[in-house]
Motif scaffolding. Structure first.
Motif, PDB file in Angstrom:
ATOM      1  N   LEU A   1       0.804  -1.488  -0.400  1.00 48.18           N
ATOM      2  CA  LEU A   1      -0.206   0.296   0.173  1.00 48.18           C
ATOM      3  C   LEU A   1       0.860   1.301  -0.065  1.00 48.18           C
ATOM      4  CD1 LEU A   1      -2.687   1.355   0.284  1.00 48.18           C
ATOM      5  CD2 LEU A   1      -2.769   1.184   2.571  1.00 48.18           C
ATOM      6  N   THR A   2       2.390   1.340   1.087  1.00 45.64           N
ATOM      7  CA  THR A   2       2.803   2.095   1.505  1.00 45.64           C
ATOM      8  C   THR A   2       3.694   2.217  -0.515  1.00 45.64           C
ATOM      9  OG1 THR A   2       3.542   2.062   2.760  1.00 45.64           O
ATOM     10  CG2 THR A   2       5.076   3.547   1.973  1.00 45.64           C
ATOM     11  N   LEU A   3       3.678   1.376  -1.045  1.00 45.79           N
ATOM     12  CA  LEU A   3       4.427   1.927  -2.474  1.00 45.79           C
ATOM     13  C   LEU A   3       3.756   2.441  -3.610  1.00 45.79           C
ATOM     14  CD1 LEU A   3       7.082  -1.001  -3.115  1.00 45.79           C
ATOM     15  CD2 LEU A   3       7.137   1.215  -2.497  1.00 45.79           C
ATOM     16  N   LEU A   4       2.553   1.892  -3.648  1.00 46.98           N
ATOM     17  CA  LEU A   4       1.240   2.653  -4.195  1.00 46.98           C
ATOM     18  C   LEU A   4       0.919   3.466  -4.307  1.00 46.98           C
ATOM     19  CD1 LEU A   4      -1.031  -1.268  -4.859  1.00 46.98           C
ATOM     20  CD2 LEU A   4       0.629  -0.319  -6.264  1.00 46.98           C
ATOM     21  N   THR A   5       0.848   4.326  -3.008  1.00 53.49           N
ATOM     22  CA  THR A   5       0.177   5.697  -2.744  1.00 53.49           C
ATOM     23  C   THR A   5       1.993   6.270  -2.352  1.00 53.49           C
ATOM     24  OG1 THR A   5       0.609   4.919  -0.185  1.00 53.49           O
ATOM     25  CG2 THR A   5      -1.621   4.824  -1.112  1.00 53.49           C
ATOM     26  N   HIS A   6       2.849   6.014  -2.874  1.00 53.80           N
ATOM     27  CA  HIS A   6       4.084   6.857  -3.588  1.00 53.80           C
ATOM     28  C   HIS A   6       4.419   6.462  -4.743  1.00 53.80           C
ATOM     29  CE1 HIS A   6       3.119   6.799   0.686  1.00 53.80           C
ATOM     30  NE2 HIS A   6       4.292   7.972   0.785  1.00 53.80           N
ATOM     31  N   PRO A   7       3.990   7.298  -5.856  1.00 56.82           N
ATOM     32  CA  PRO A   7       4.295   6.955  -7.264  1.00 56.82           C
ATOM     33  C   PRO A   7       5.627   6.934  -7.023  1.00 56.82           C
ATOM     34  CG  PRO A   7       2.634   8.140  -7.330  1.00 56.82           C
ATOM     35  CD  PRO A   7       3.000   7.731  -5.455  1.00 56.82           C
ATOM     36  N   ASP A   8       6.468   7.825  -6.958  1.00 51.97           N
ATOM     37  CA  ASP A   8       7.510   8.604  -6.909  1.00 51.97           C
ATOM     38  C   ASP A   8       8.635   7.186  -6.963  1.00 51.97           C
ATOM     39  OD1 ASP A   8       6.898   8.990  -4.614  1.00 51.97           O
ATOM     40  OD2 ASP A   8       8.877  10.553  -4.604  1.00 51.97           O
ATOM     41  N   GLN A   9       8.504   7.054  -5.564  1.00 48.97           N
ATOM     42  CA  GLN A   9       9.420   5.666  -5.148  1.00 48.97           C
ATOM     43  C   GLN A   9       9.170   4.676  -5.430  1.00 48.97           C
ATOM     44  OE1 GLN A   9      11.728   6.331  -1.852  1.00 48.97           O
ATOM     45  NE2 GLN A   9      11.375   8.307  -3.298  1.00 48.97           N
ATOM     46  N   LEU A  10       7.760   4.173  -6.245  1.00 49.69           N
ATOM     47  CA  LEU A  10       7.491   3.052  -6.654  1.00 49.69           C
ATOM     48  C   LEU A  10       8.117   2.954  -7.937  1.00 49.69           C
ATOM     49  CD1 LEU A  10       5.742  -0.023  -6.926  1.00 49.69           C
ATOM     50  CD2 LEU A  10       3.587   1.633  -7.936  1.00 49.69           C
ATOM     51  N   ALA A  11       7.931   4.154  -8.719  1.00 46.49           N
ATOM     52  CA  ALA A  11       8.576   4.143  -9.927  1.00 46.49           C
ATOM     53  C   ALA A  11      10.432   3.724 -10.112  1.00 46.49           C
ATOM     54  CB  ALA A  11       8.898   5.994 -10.518  1.00 46.49           C
ATOM     55  N   VAL A  12      10.628   4.867  -8.368  1.00 45.04           N
ATOM     56  CA  VAL A  12      12.882   4.362  -8.400  1.00 45.04           C
ATOM     57  C   VAL A  12      12.793   2.715  -8.909  1.00 45.04           C
ATOM     58  CG1 VAL A  12      14.512   3.982  -7.008  1.00 45.04           C
ATOM     59  CG2 VAL A  12      12.930   6.480  -7.515  1.00 45.04           C
ATOM     60  N   VAL A  13      11.514   1.635  -8.152  1.00 37.74           N
ATOM     61  CA  VAL A  13      12.249   0.865  -7.644  1.00 37.74           C
ATOM     62  C   VAL A  13      11.048  -0.667  -9.276  1.00 37.74           C
ATOM     63  CG1 VAL A  13      10.879  -1.913  -6.183  1.00 37.74           C
ATOM     64  CG2 VAL A  13      11.329   0.267  -5.225  1.00 37.74           C
ATOM     65  N   ARG A  14      10.476  -0.089 -10.183  1.00 38.53           N
ATOM     66  CA  ARG A  14      10.162  -0.575 -11.337  1.00 38.53           C
ATOM     67  C   ARG A  14      11.482  -0.272 -12.294  1.00 38.53           C
ATOM     68  NH1 ARG A  14       5.114  -2.316 -11.504  1.00 38.53           N
ATOM     69  NH2 ARG A  14       3.266  -1.387 -10.778  1.00 38.53           N
ATOM     70  N   ALA A  15      12.378   0.322 -12.290  1.00 36.78           N
ATOM     71  CA  ALA A  15      13.285   1.392 -12.919  1.00 36.78           C
ATOM     72  C   ALA A  15      14.191   0.397 -12.893  1.00 36.78           C
ATOM     73  CB  ALA A  15      13.688   2.492 -13.305  1.00 36.78           C
ATOM     74  N   ASP A  16      14.383  -0.019 -11.481  1.00 33.36           N
ATOM     75  CA  ASP A  16      15.573  -1.170 -11.178  1.00 33.36           C
ATOM     76  C   ASP A  16      15.563  -1.525  -9.981  1.00 33.36           C
ATOM     77  OD1 ASP A  16      18.465  -1.560 -10.523  1.00 33.36           O
ATOM     78  OD2 ASP A  16      19.063   0.668  -9.656  1.00 33.36           O
ATOM     79  N   PRO A  17      14.746  -2.952 -10.566  1.00 35.21           N
ATOM     80  CA  PRO A  17      14.506  -3.803  -8.953  1.00 35.21           C
ATOM     81  C   PRO A  17      15.318  -4.302  -8.137  1.00 35.21           C
ATOM     82  CG  PRO A  17      13.957  -4.569 -11.325  1.00 35.21           C
ATOM     83  CD  PRO A  17      14.646  -3.549 -11.490  1.00 35.21           C
TER      84      PRO A  17
END
Length: 407
Positions: free
Chosen positions: A257-273
């Motif tokens: 839930l935290t990742l999904l509600t923080h799209p900037d941080q989610l984008a970092v993880v998606r771009a670099d697992p």
């Protein structure tokens, strides 16, 4: 100057764990932390406790040998954690000599090498559960991530360590959930009784048909080597099943839930697992479920932040408050996987540091990686302010997380 902040009988102790706390525990923690490092308060059942709020004091206290976890040192009759001796004689409730003896008996099941050997099996379980989650979303439009994924994953993992049948894993999880947030005392007593009887029966069954699982090893240590008592044996099984499933379940749910509600941080993880381990550590700080550590009892008078705490009183170290202490974590209410200092107390500190920490981290990482990779457009199916949480002085966790995805 040392202060003794004890309250006279004519002055009822305040209870900060009220409706405002249930709505926003972090706001209450912030208020208490700003008001002082230590507070004499009451739990919802009326039990008096000292609540320690600031990060340095919490960290130091967790490693201070003057604070015992053994209830025999209590002089106040603390009633907040009532378990029978046959479930209470575990690592969370014994002091150094017995703690180290018991810890050595189970440590080999949680070494980095052994945990890594479990990776393939955990990954298979994760993949199976994600597939089931996707099928449920495709069929119904949404699915409960907690009930269909976050809850069964650690139950299966820890259940495999002790060779507990799947139907029994579900029953045990239900009893533990009741113990953590009982609606009535009668409900609590019933859940404890069910868990106790189940574990005693499981031990006897395994005695008759031992294998290469952890429980069989503990039974051998009890029966063949006399290295632990029967109560310690049952208590260890209880702790491994309970602690091994609850924390992981809640971090996966609230972490996603935290990742999904923080799209900037989610984008970092998606771009670099490869950044996922950084995200997991920040999630443990930011959204770890445990509000307080296991209660402690000073074996002698102890001073914290200028407040003298008498021997035998109950002390609660607030992990949630420490994790949002701005003196320790700059801008603490911001979820930021790029923090330079990722140290936290979510998995304990000192002698009682979580033995299963490597296994917990592995499960959380594999779970989040699979969810983000295999479910495109994954998002909450309800507005965040409509989600339901269970909040007590002990923990703060999602009851359910309805999600949907673009399948």
């Amino acid at each position: 100057m040392t202060r003794n902040a004890a309250t006279t009988p004519a002055q009822p102790l305040p209870c900060p764990f009220d409706e405002a706390f249930a709505r926003d525990p972090h706001a209450v923690h912030a208020r208490l932390r700003a008001a002082g490092p230590v507070h004499r308060v009451a739990l919802p059942d009326g039990s008096p406790v000292w609540l320690v709020t600031r990060a340095p004091d919490v960290r130091d206290g967790l490693a201070d040998a003057r604070f015992s976890v053994n209830k025999r040192h209590s002089t106040t009759g603390f009633s907040g954690f009532s378990l029978p001796p046959a479930l209470d004689a575990n690592l969370l409730n014994v002091d150094p000599e017995d703690h180290l003896r018991l810890r050595r008996l189970v440590a080999k099941g949680f070494t980095a090498r052994h945990v890594e050997s479990l990776r393939a099996g955990i990954q298979d379980c994760v993949d199976e559960l994600v597939t089931g989650l996707a099928q449920e979303i495709a069929r119904s439009g949404e699915a409960d991530l907690v009930g269909s994924f976050a809850r069964p994953l650690p139950l299966r993992t820890v259940g495999a360590l002790l060779r507990v049948p799947a139907p029994d894993q579900e029953r045990f999880s239900g009893w533990v959930a009741t113990m953590l947030a009982p609606r009535t005392k009668e409900e609590l007593v019933a859940a404890v009784g069910h868990a106790h009887r189940f574990l005693k029966e499981l031990v006897e069954q395994r005695r008759g048909a031992p294998g290469d699982d952890m429980l069989s090893g503990l039974i051998a240590a009890r029966d063949d080597e006399d290295r632990l008592t029967e109560d310690e044996l049952v208590s260890l099984a209880f702790l491994i099943l309970m602690a091994g499933s609850e924390t992981v379940q809640h971090v996966i749910g609230s972490g996603l839930l935290t990742l999904l509600t923080h799209p900037d941080q989610l984008a970092v993880v998606r771009a670099d697992p490869a950044r996922l381990p950084d995200a997991v550590e920040e999630l443990l700080r930011y959204t770890g479920p445990h509000q307080t550590a296991v209660r402690r009892f000073p074996t002698e008078p102890v001073e914290i932040g200028g407040v003298r705490i008498p021997a035998g009183d109950t002390v609660l170290f607030s992990l949630a408050s420490a994790h949002r202490d701005p003196e320790r974590h700059p801008d603490p209410d911001r979820f930021d996987i790029d923090r330079d200092d990722k140290a936290h107390l979510a998995l304990g500190h000192g002698l009682h540091y979580c033995l299963g920490a490597p296994l917990a981290r592995l499960q959380i990482s594999l779970a989040l990686a699979a969810l983000l990779d295999r479910l495109p457009g994954l998002r909450p199916a309800l507005p965040v302010d409509q989600l339901s949480w269970t909040t007590t002085f002990r923990f703060h966790a999602l009851r359910a997380l309805p999600v949907t995805a673009d399948l």
